[in-house]
Write a protein that holds these residues in place. Structure first.
Motif, mmCIF file in Angstrom:
data_model
loop_
_atom_site.group_PDB
_atom_site.id
_atom_site.type_symbol
_atom_site.label_atom_id
_atom_site.label_comp_id
_atom_site.label_asym_id
_atom_site.label_seq_id
_atom_site.Cartn_x
_atom_site.Cartn_y
_atom_site.Cartn_z
ATOM 1 N N ARG A 23 0.853 -1.197 0.000
ATOM 2 C CA ARG A 23 0.000 0.000 0.000
ATOM 3 C C ARG A 23 0.882 1.238 0.000
ATOM 4 O O ARG A 23 1.789 1.364 0.809
ATOM 5 N N ASP A 24 0.625 2.154 -0.941
ATOM 6 C CA ASP A 24 1.380 3.388 -1.062
ATOM 7 C C ASP A 24 0.404 4.549 -0.981
ATOM 8 O O ASP A 24 -0.404 4.754 -1.886
ATOM 9 N N HIS A 25 0.426 5.289 0.136
ATOM 10 C CA HIS A 25 -0.517 6.387 0.375
ATOM 11 C C HIS A 25 -1.966 5.897 0.259
ATOM 12 O O HIS A 25 -2.815 6.550 -0.337
ATOM 13 N N GLY A 26 -2.211 4.667 0.786
ATOM 14 C CA GLY A 26 -3.565 4.137 0.811
ATOM 15 C C GLY A 26 -3.992 3.456 -0.473
ATOM 16 O O GLY A 26 -5.115 2.986 -0.577
ATOM 17 N N HIS A 111 -0.466 23.438 -6.173
ATOM 18 C CA HIS A 111 -0.880 22.034 -6.048
ATOM 19 C C HIS A 111 0.249 21.193 -5.470
ATOM 20 O O HIS A 111 0.024 20.348 -4.593
ATOM 21 N N MET A 112 1.477 21.408 -5.928
ATOM 22 C CA MET A 112 2.610 20.643 -5.423
ATOM 23 C C MET A 112 2.797 20.878 -3.930
ATOM 24 O O MET A 112 3.040 19.942 -3.164
ATOM 25 N N PRO A 120 3.173 13.439 2.670
ATOM 26 C CA PRO A 120 4.608 13.616 2.952
ATOM 27 C C PRO A 120 5.408 12.374 2.584
ATOM 28 O O PRO A 120 4.930 11.252 2.716
ATOM 29 N N LEU A 121 6.626 12.598 2.117
ATOM 30 C CA LEU A 121 7.489 11.496 1.728
ATOM 31 C C LEU A 121 8.003 10.744 2.956
ATOM 32 O O LEU A 121 8.238 11.338 3.997
ATOM 33 N N ILE A 126 12.505 10.121 0.632
ATOM 34 C CA ILE A 126 13.371 11.298 0.693
ATOM 35 C C ILE A 126 14.783 10.928 0.276
ATOM 36 O O ILE A 126 15.436 11.643 -0.493
ATOM 37 N N ALA A 127 15.273 9.779 0.765
ATOM 38 C CA ALA A 127 16.613 9.317 0.399
ATOM 39 C C ALA A 127 16.711 9.094 -1.109
ATOM 40 O O ALA A 127 17.725 9.429 -1.738
#
Length: 233
Positions: A23-26, A111-112, A120-121, A126-127
């Motif tokens: 699951r990625d962001h739901g 929007h960004m 959020p990452l 982030i890496a």
């Protein structure tokens, strides 16, 4: 920022095509085992290229860092420099996904900002973004690395065409749509390289607000004001 510790010791064959559901962001996403393996190799390659330099890094070095055989590395990648493509592609795909969520009433920069606050990452993401920015910076003086970098941007351009077509209310094969997609992709590349040079080489602090302002200006300038702002209903 903490890098993931990736020390697989099992050799993976090209025929391993099993998939997992994550699951990625739901959102449920099917992940190919081979794609996961290529991404692990890519992360090691990016780190080695940054720490040792491209010329000083061999396919054997990348294989050893990833815990794979060198033969497997060459099954996954055509050259050592192409090993960076999966990490770069993650950043490009993340932008395309964000662009597909772009509402008509907002500028891309607004929007960004809102989307990044809402989604959020993770530390790993982030890496990966930092690694991609480093490769963008290094590629300026490494022609073979530049080839891999530009190939990923070409894919990003193709993925952005439907977004532009919707914003401009034109067919996807319209020349203006294709030109704007190319211009926006080029603008992002220039901004990435500029921010990468300033933050990584010159150790300058660039805030998110400054980076978004650069993106907003670059897109509007590159498309002669056609793209970047809100769209009238």
């Amino acid at each position: 920022m903490t890098r993931m510790s990736l020390s697989d010791t099992v050799d993976l064959s090209l025929s391993d095509r099993r998939t997992d559901i994550i699951r990625d962001h739901g959102i449920e996403v099917t992940v190919d085992k081979q794609a996961q393996a290529r991404l692990r190799v890519s992360r090691h390659a990016c780190e080695l290229f940054w720490e040792k330099g491209v010329a000083a890094t061999t396919g054997d070095d990348i294989a050893a860092a990833a815990g794979l055989s060198t033969r497997t590395i060459w099954r996954y990648f055509r050259t050592k420099e192409s090993c960076v493509e999966p990490v770069l592609a993650l950043s490009a795909k993340r932008f395309i996904a964000l662009a597909n969520r772009w509402p008509a009433e907002l500028s891309l920069a607004d929007h960004m900002a809102a989307d990044m606050a809402q989604n959020p990452l993770t530390e790993t993401e982030i890496a990966d973004e930092v690694a991609a920015l480093r490769i963008a910076t290094v590629s300026a003086s490494e022609p073979a690395l530049r080839t891999a970098y530009l190939m990923v941007h070409d894919e990003m351009e193709r993925g952005f065409i439907p977004v532009v077509a919707r914003r401009l209310r034109l067919p996807e094969d319209d020349l203006t749509v294709r030109l704007c997609a190319a211009a926006v992709t080029g603008a992002f590349r220039v901004v990435d390289e500029d921010v990468g040079r300033r933050t990584i080489i010159e150790k300058e602090k660039v805030t998110q607000q400054e980076a978004l302002a650069l993106i907003d200006r670059a897109i509007r300038d590159a498309t002669n004001g056609r793209l970047g702002g809100p769209v009238e209903p």
